[in-house]
Enzyme design. Structure first.
Site, short mmCIF file in Angstrom:
data_model
loop_
_atom_site.label_atom_id
_atom_site.label_comp_id
_atom_site.label_asym_id
_atom_site.label_seq_id
_atom_site.Cartn_x
_atom_site.Cartn_y
_atom_site.Cartn_z
N CYS A 97 0.85 -1.20 0.00
CA CYS A 97 0.00 0.00 0.00
C CYS A 97 0.88 1.24 0.00
O CYS A 97 1.41 1.63 1.04
CB CYS A 97 -0.93 -0.03 1.22
N CYS A 101 -0.28 4.15 2.15
CA CYS A 101 0.00 3.95 3.58
C CYS A 101 1.47 4.21 3.90
O CYS A 101 1.79 4.80 4.92
CB CYS A 101 -0.33 2.51 4.01
N ASP A 102 2.37 3.73 3.04
CA ASP A 102 3.79 3.67 3.43
C ASP A 102 4.72 4.63 2.69
O ASP A 102 5.91 4.70 3.02
CB ASP A 102 4.31 2.23 3.23
C1 LIG Z 1 0.00 -4.25 5.22
C2 LIG Z 1 -1.12 -3.26 5.14
C3 LIG Z 1 -0.92 -2.01 5.66
C4 LIG Z 1 -1.94 -1.06 5.60
N1 LIG Z 1 -1.72 0.17 6.16
C5 LIG Z 1 -2.72 1.08 6.19
C6 LIG Z 1 -2.52 2.34 6.78
O1 LIG Z 1 -1.45 2.65 7.30
N2 LIG Z 1 -3.56 3.21 6.77
C7 LIG Z 1 -4.78 2.91 6.21
O2 LIG Z 1 -5.69 3.72 6.27
N3 LIG Z 1 -4.98 1.71 5.62
C8 LIG Z 1 -3.98 0.79 5.58
N4 LIG Z 1 -4.17 -0.41 4.95
C9 LIG Z 1 -5.42 -0.64 4.21
C10 LIG Z 1 -6.57 -0.93 5.17
O3 LIG Z 1 -6.16 -1.89 6.12
C11 LIG Z 1 -7.79 -1.40 4.39
O4 LIG Z 1 -8.14 -0.43 3.43
C12 LIG Z 1 -8.97 -1.60 5.34
O5 LIG Z 1 -8.66 -2.54 6.33
C13 LIG Z 1 -10.20 -2.06 4.56
O6 LIG Z 1 -11.21 -2.30 5.47
P1 LIG Z 1 -12.43 -3.27 5.14
O7 LIG Z 1 -13.22 -3.35 6.39
O8 LIG Z 1 -13.07 -2.83 3.90
O9 LIG Z 1 -11.76 -4.68 4.78
P2 LIG Z 1 -10.74 -5.61 5.56
O10 LIG Z 1 -9.90 -4.85 6.51
O11 LIG Z 1 -10.08 -6.41 4.50
O12 LIG Z 1 -11.68 -6.56 6.41
C14 LIG Z 1 -12.49 -7.52 5.79
C15 LIG Z 1 -13.07 -8.41 6.85
O13 LIG Z 1 -13.99 -9.31 6.25
C16 LIG Z 1 -13.70 -10.64 6.66
N5 LIG Z 1 -14.20 -11.54 5.62
C17 LIG Z 1 -13.76 -11.72 4.36
N6 LIG Z 1 -14.52 -12.60 3.70
C18 LIG Z 1 -15.49 -12.97 4.58
C19 LIG Z 1 -16.57 -13.88 4.50
N7 LIG Z 1 -16.84 -14.60 3.38
N8 LIG Z 1 -17.39 -14.02 5.59
C20 LIG Z 1 -17.14 -13.33 6.73
N9 LIG Z 1 -16.11 -12.47 6.85
C21 LIG Z 1 -15.30 -12.29 5.79
C22 LIG Z 1 -12.19 -10.63 6.87
O14 LIG Z 1 -11.77 -11.72 7.65
C23 LIG Z 1 -12.05 -9.29 7.57
O15 LIG Z 1 -12.39 -9.37 8.92
C24 LIG Z 1 -3.18 -1.39 5.00
C25 LIG Z 1 -3.37 -2.66 4.47
C26 LIG Z 1 -2.36 -3.60 4.54
C27 LIG Z 1 -2.59 -4.98 3.99
#
Ligand SMILES: Cc1cc2nc3c(=O)[nH]c(=O)nc-3n(C[C@H](O)[C@H](O)[C@H](O)COP(=O)(O)OP(=O)(O)OC[C@H]3O[C@@H](n4cnc5c(N)ncnc54)[C@H](O)[C@@H]3O)c2cc1C
Length: 307
Positions: free
Chosen positions: A131, A134-135
């Site tokens: 990302c 992010c970094d």
């Molecule tokens: C290494 C890394 C560093 C990052 N650093 C930053 C940062 O510094 N700042 C920032 O703002 N963002 C950062 N991000 C991005 C940020 O984490 C994501 O944009 C954010 O978490 C997205 O949120 P979300 O809830 O949409 O999805 P996710 O965080 O992906 O959560 C999805 C959830 O759904 C669950 N799930 C998936 N499929 C199913 C299913 N079939 N049934 C039930 N549950 C399911 C997963 O287990 C998880 O709990 C980073 C990402 C990564 C990978």
């Protein structure tokens, strides 16, 4: 079968915030996920989640967990396999159980596609990044590599070139898929170098990343490029298989949503990285989750904005 007002699929920032907002409207809410935190669990460096000073992703996930408890949201550790329309409601078929809800908020998130080369897993988070938004601020005066040849890779490289000393764009093919306009812009950047026809073999280092080892497709010769960070930008997997038949998606496989996070299927909302909003960030996912929680309430109450 018990009928929930709202079933939230996913325990990342979008899902947790949706559940908190739904519960604060006294909606009977179930959150289905095998973890609480989602992708934030994968990072030790969150500097842009407003109001959170703790930095680690696990610290933020602990706060999510406490917040869910404080609103008494039901949480079940399971994974959604399929959501089906059932009259005015939905059935959510999971690996373990089945649940019925008047509305569903899908927030399954996404994950970066990885190269699968030696060193990539070992240095994930300590030099291997997925990302740039992010970094990028952590790459000041560093030499970095971006792997990939599409628009995401180029947009990342362009951002990184604002911070890093040197940016190598490494692509296994002989030409880039990215739009010509951004390729040309980067070609002129003094600190960007294109390495075409190079396959990544290994990411090496000691405590942190130090070297990217690549092979030239034409000559077969191997080169070691000294870099301190490697950004893997070869695509993302969007996790919405369980609602695929119900919602309209864009060409990237993301759910198309309107300003109230409604999908093309009435009563089915989506938030976070699975949606067509281009910015995959935790605070944005939380914001979308908040809107989805409020919109689900208005949908259930038949309030004007949802009619
Ligand atoms: C290494 C890394 C560093 C990052 N650093 C930053 C940062 O510094 N700042 C920032 O703002 N963002 C950062 N991000 C991005 C940020 O984490 C994501 O944009 C954010 O978490 C997205 O949120 P979300 O809830 O949409 O999805 P996710 O965080 O992906 O959560 C999805 C959830 O759904 C669950 N799930 C998936 N499929 C199913 C299913 N079939 N049934 C039930 N549950 C399911 C997963 O287990 C998880 O709990 C980073 C990402 C990564 C990978």
């Amino acid at each position: 079968m018990e009928v929930y007002d709202v079933i939230v699929i996913g325990g990342g920032p979008a899902g947790v915030t949706a559940a908190v907002f739904a519960r604060r409207k006294l909606l009977k809410t179930l959150l289905i996920s095998k973890n609480v935190g989602g992708q934030v669990l994968l990072t030790d460096n969150i500097e842009n989640y407003t109001g959170y000073e703790g930095r680690t992703g696990t610290g933020l996930a602990d706060i999510f967990e406490r917040q869910l408890q404080s609103v008494s949201s039901e949480v079940v550790s399971d994974a959604a396999m399929e959501v089906v329309k059932d009259g005015d409601a939905f059935r959510v078929k999971c690996e373990e159980g089945e649940y019925r809800g008047r509305t569903v908020i899908a927030t399954g998130g996404s994950s970066a596609k990885m190269l699968g080369v030696p060193g990539e897993e070992r240095y994930f988070g300590s030099g291997v990044c997925v990302c740039a938004t992010c970094d990028a601020p952590m790459t000041r005066n560093k030499d970095v590599a971006v792997i990939g040849g599409g628009n995401s890779a180029f947009q990342s490289a362009e951002l990184l070139a604002r911070f890093a000393k040197k940016v190598y764009v490494v692509h296994r093919r002989g030409s880039f898929r990215a739009d010509a306009i951004i390729v040309e812009r980067l070609r002129k950047a003094p600190n960007v170098e294109f390495l075409l026809g190079k396959t990544v073999l290994e990411i090496k280092g000691s405590a942190k990343v130090e070297v990217l080892r690549v092979r030239d497709s034409a000559s077969g010769g191997e080169t070691e490029i000294p870099v301190q960070k490697v950004f893997v930008e070869i695509g993302r997997e969007v996790k919405l298989d369980y609602i695929k038949g119900l919602v309209k998606m864009n060409e990237r496989g993301q759910a198309i949503v309107d300003r109230l996070q409604s999908t093309s299927c009435k009563g089915l909302f989506a938030a976070g990285d699975i949606t067509d909003l281009p910015y995959g960030q935790a605070i944005i996912a939380s914001g979308q989750g908040a809107v989805a929680g409020l919109a689900a309430y208005d949908y259930i109450m038949g309030n004007a904005c949802q009619i």
